[in-house]
Design an enzyme around this catalytic site. Sequence first.
Site, mmCIF file in Angstrom:
data_model
loop_
_atom_site.group_PDB
_atom_site.id
_atom_site.type_symbol
_atom_site.label_atom_id
_atom_site.label_comp_id
_atom_site.label_asym_id
_atom_site.label_seq_id
_atom_site.Cartn_x
_atom_site.Cartn_y
_atom_site.Cartn_z
ATOM 1 N N ASP A 34 -14.856 -50.569 51.753
ATOM 2 C CA ASP A 34 -15.817 -51.136 52.143
ATOM 3 C C ASP A 34 -15.266 -51.858 53.390
ATOM 4 O O ASP A 34 -14.170 -52.690 53.243
ATOM 5 C CB ASP A 34 -15.833 -52.484 51.608
ATOM 6 C CG ASP A 34 -17.361 -51.863 50.186
ATOM 7 O OD1 ASP A 34 -17.888 -51.009 50.462
ATOM 8 O OD2 ASP A 34 -17.008 -52.640 49.181
ATOM 9 N N ASP A 92 -29.353 -48.324 46.794
ATOM 10 C CA ASP A 92 -28.575 -49.727 45.230
ATOM 11 C C ASP A 92 -30.019 -49.607 44.870
ATOM 12 O O ASP A 92 -31.083 -50.031 45.398
ATOM 13 C CB ASP A 92 -28.543 -50.869 47.027
ATOM 14 C CG ASP A 92 -27.326 -49.954 47.330
ATOM 15 O OD1 ASP A 92 -26.564 -49.444 46.972
ATOM 16 O OD2 ASP A 92 -27.355 -50.619 48.562
#
Lengths: 235, 262
Positions: free
Chosen positions: B14, B133
């Site tokens: 990330d 997600d």
Amino acid sequence: MTATVALIDYGAGNLTSVMRGLRRAGIDPVVATSPASLADAAGIVVPGVGHFSATAIISDAWREALLARVTAGVPLLGICLGMQWLFEGSTEAPGIPGLALAQGSCQSLNKAGSYFELTPGFVSVKIPHLGWNRVEQPRDGVQGINIGSQFAELTPDVDSRDSRLLAGVESGAFAYFAHSFAAPVGPETVATTTHGATFASVIERDNVFGTQFHPELSSETGAAIFANFARVVGR
Amino acid sequence: MSSQLTRRIIACLDVRDGVVVKGVNFQGLVNAGDPAALAARYAADGADELIMLDVSATIEGRRAMVDTIRRIAEQLSVPLTVGGGIRSLDDARAAFEAGADKVAINSAALATPELITAIAGRYGSQAAVVAIDAKWDDEHAIVFGRSGTTASAREAVEWAREAESLGAGEILLTSIDRDGTRQGFDCVLTAGVSGAVNIPVIASGGAGGADHFADVFRRGRADAALAASIFHFADTSIPALKRWLAAQGLPMRMTTTEDSSC
């Protein structure tokens, strides 16, 4: 001197990873801008991912120039879709002919009634065939499967042990695949891979080479194959 | 033998404003290092793929991302997926030209599902990853957009099926409930999605130990599993993880330096 290798860019996927991989093998890749520019190339690479129809953009002029160079002995390496294009065609885009440098046509790995579904031991699997799988080099040549009119002649011309592209690559080495269609095992096959069915994962005849997997994404296996291609080109 | 395809171990970076960060439940980010250096380490360790997710908060951060992709790609000879901030075919093109092999789209796919078809048509299905997600709400796994902040009207299994029909070649499925918790992958969520589609599913969120990976490959029917924090902070080394999973009978790609005896 660094060998100059022409990359055929027909817009199917990006060339960045392929060029990086070739450079690491000491090859100087140049994107071919016109059929005439192939005349100077010591080797030719046809990369590619995606749909077989993408190859339609390679016009007759390109095909003629490519075939002329291959006939003259210039080494040609097809990668993934680029390898499939070396066959006679693909059921993915039936109207578009391949180069027919290898026998047979490409078929879906997981479609009812396809060549692969008819092969003994077929199991339905997820597609795309995406990830790392083994590249097997059968010791006594490769046995093709004759179904219908796929092949008239199945005697392998090249034994895996004599493959120049696979020199130093162990049987069962892992390579990275990303495809839904594949080429049947045939006379030019020097290595096979199994995903639902067994298909040709490396082909080789004289100066014509193809890998269904992506050498540029296949870590040390890919590096060895590019190095071998560089050796063939440099000869 | 049906397939010798291995289960993939994917390391995730990330990246925010040029550095690797990691949070818990999508919040509370801490600095975990330089993206290119971490990418090189994971590739050498035998990570089967890398995924870089852009979580930049600023426009400047997003502009720097193409350079970060290039720096990471230079280190790699395994596939690189780039996600976060891919909102158009132009964004995808920029990522591919910088060295991405696949792009993952999430919020943009929810807003404009045709973007999946556009990317698959131009770069091939194998390059079009749809990131989902999901967070449980009673018995429904609800799909969230905008880094887990906005609930959509979609349910995970249905959305995965739709994404597949639109041309997605792979699903990156993240459990918001488990993200960063190290309590294990959500095997129920993963098995539900994996069993509903005929494309590979990458499980994400909750990796804590090697047994979690075995669990998500078996019970969760995952084709690949992704982790970030356990690799960044060196709790778990990738070679040791893959050796252990191979010993459990799971097909793993072992690199020459870390070969298995099987």
